[in-house]
Scaffold this active site. Structure first.
Site, short mmCIF file in Angstrom:
data_model
loop_
_atom_site.label_atom_id
_atom_site.label_comp_id
_atom_site.label_asym_id
_atom_site.label_seq_id
_atom_site.Cartn_x
_atom_site.Cartn_y
_atom_site.Cartn_z
N LYS A 88 0.81 -1.22 0.00
CA LYS A 88 0.00 0.00 0.00
C LYS A 88 0.84 1.27 0.00
O LYS A 88 0.43 2.30 -0.54
CB LYS A 88 -0.93 0.00 1.21
CG LYS A 88 -1.98 -1.10 1.21
CD LYS A 88 -2.98 -0.96 0.10
CE LYS A 88 -4.13 -1.95 0.22
NZ LYS A 88 -5.10 -1.81 -0.89
N GLU A 110 -10.22 5.30 2.63
CA GLU A 110 -10.98 4.16 3.15
C GLU A 110 -9.97 3.05 3.47
O GLU A 110 -8.88 3.02 2.90
CB GLU A 110 -12.00 3.68 2.11
CG GLU A 110 -11.46 2.72 1.06
CD GLU A 110 -10.39 3.29 0.15
OE1 GLU A 110 -9.51 2.50 -0.29
OE2 GLU A 110 -10.41 4.50 -0.13
N SER A 371 1.63 -9.75 -0.61
CA SER A 371 1.26 -8.34 -0.56
C SER A 371 1.43 -7.70 0.80
O SER A 371 1.54 -6.48 0.90
CB SER A 371 -0.20 -8.16 -1.02
OG SER A 371 -1.07 -8.92 -0.20
#
Length: 385
Positions: A88, A110, A371
């Site tokens: 991210k 969000e 991830s």
């Protein structure tokens, strides 16, 4: 996986389905990103932050013991080693730099599993911006550690109590808030979803994952590219970034959805959060609730570019159940000493199932994008185990 043009279309998917009051904000953002992405100084500033702050490039780690057990060659692209613990940060650093370039002073976001919220709070602290993060009340409970991390970093975390109290509702609330504060606020979307230009922007900012992995595989493998490239998918940003590095190669692209949120497998084309794609819907066309043990995959839609990759046959989308995920976490932890996030464990679970069933041929090479790391999920893993 190139520029979708002014209409933001990937085949019949994508677009910009937002209230008229947000059209100027989306147009302003598209123009600003096009200018920034063509500006070598902006690109250098981002590359430097990714290197000296986020810790790029991340490692390509051979999973030796797991590979021996499965009879295939598993390589892990280690986004869990990036600062804040997931991919991210790549997207958020780019969007935060863009927001500052546009003169914005606030970020809103969000978050589901909390990793995007943590990355947003981190980038805001680094660049001197305010941050507000919307998070479903259900996710606030199961991701309490990440909530505390966001607050330590100075962000305001707002629980969303409506609907399913998960990522879908957090996204809706963030969009509603953005309408009221477009002048000073940038909405930092966390995945390849939302109205154009967001799916394109986020994919371009995550492309670094695939480009790094492509170069690392070229140095590591005799064939230069793996046989399979596998990544988990909620909205689909880590997969989009990874696939972008291999879409022009012979590698088979596999996206792994949570069975309870599998928009490609069980959805129909519809509009959600400003974009057209596959969406879980009931018989009346109302958006259905998604469910996954992984908060980051608890989303009833999929990014529009993934829908196009599916329609074109370039990528294949499969599902993994909650019951397969915890054994996959345990197996990777015990064979490699790596604790994956529950989201990433979906990709590992599919590789294990496909190898043991013979779907993956012996001795093939499989690249898996890991991830994120599993620290945030310890409470959920302990309860489920």
């Amino acid at each position: 996986m190139a520029d979708p043009g002014e209409r933001g279309r990937f085949g019949g998917h994508g677009g910009r389905f937002v209230p008229e009051s947000l059209i100027p904000a989306c147009a302003e953002l598209e123009e600003a990103f096009r200018e920034a992405w063509a500006d070598q100084r902006f690109r250098r500033d981002l590359d430097r932050l990714l290197a000296v702050y986020a810790g790029r490039p991340t490692a390509l780690t051979p999973a030796w013991r797991l590979s021996a057990e499965l009879g295939i060659n598993v390589l892990l692209k280690r986004e869990d080693l990036a600062h804040t613990g997931s991919h991210k940060i790549n997207n958020v650093l780019g969007q935060a730099l863009l927001a500052r370039r546009m003169g914005k002073t606030r970020l809103i976001a969000e978050t589901g599993a909390g990793q995007h919220g943590v990355a947003t709070a981190t980038a805001a602290a680094l660049l001197g911006l305010e941050a507000t993060v919307y998070m479903g009340a259900k996710d606030v409970e199961r991701q309490a550690l990440n909530v505390f991390r966001m607050e330590l970093l100075g962000a305001e975390v707002i629980p969303v109590t409506g609907g399913s109290r998960t990522l879908k509702d957090a996204t809706s609330e963030a969009l509603r808030h953005w309408v009221t504060r477009v002048d000073d606020t940038h909405y930092c979307i966390g995945s390849v979803m939302g109205p154009h230009p967001y799916p394109w922007i986020v994919r371009e900012l995550q492309r670094v994952v695939g480009e790094e992995a492509r170069a690392q595989c070229a140095a590591e493998l005799r064939t230069g590219v793996p046989d399979y490239v596998v990544a988990c998918i909620g909205g689909g940003s880590n997969a989009a970034g990874t696939f972008a590095g291999f879409v022009d190669t012979p590698a088979q692209l596999i996206g792994v959805e949570a069975e309870g949120g599998a928009a490609v497998a069980f959805g129909r084309v519809g509009v959600l959060h400003g974009f057209r794609s596959y969406v879980l819907q009931d018989e009346d066309g109302q958006v259905s609730e998604a469910h996954s043990i992984a908060a980051g995959l608890d989303y009833p839609g999929i990014g529009p570019e993934h829908a196009f990759l599916n329609d074109s046959g370039r990528a294949r989308y499969v599902t993994v159940s909650d019951e397969e995920v915890i054994p996959a976490v345990r197996r990777l932890a015990r064979t490699e000493g790596i604790l994956p996030a529950l989201e990433s464990a979906h990709a590992i679970a599919w590789v294990i199932r496909a190898a043991e069933s013979g779907e993956l041929p012996p001795f093939c090479t499989v690249l898996v994008t890991l991830s994120g790391r599993g620290d945030k999920d310890i409470h959920t893993i302990r309860e489920a185990a």
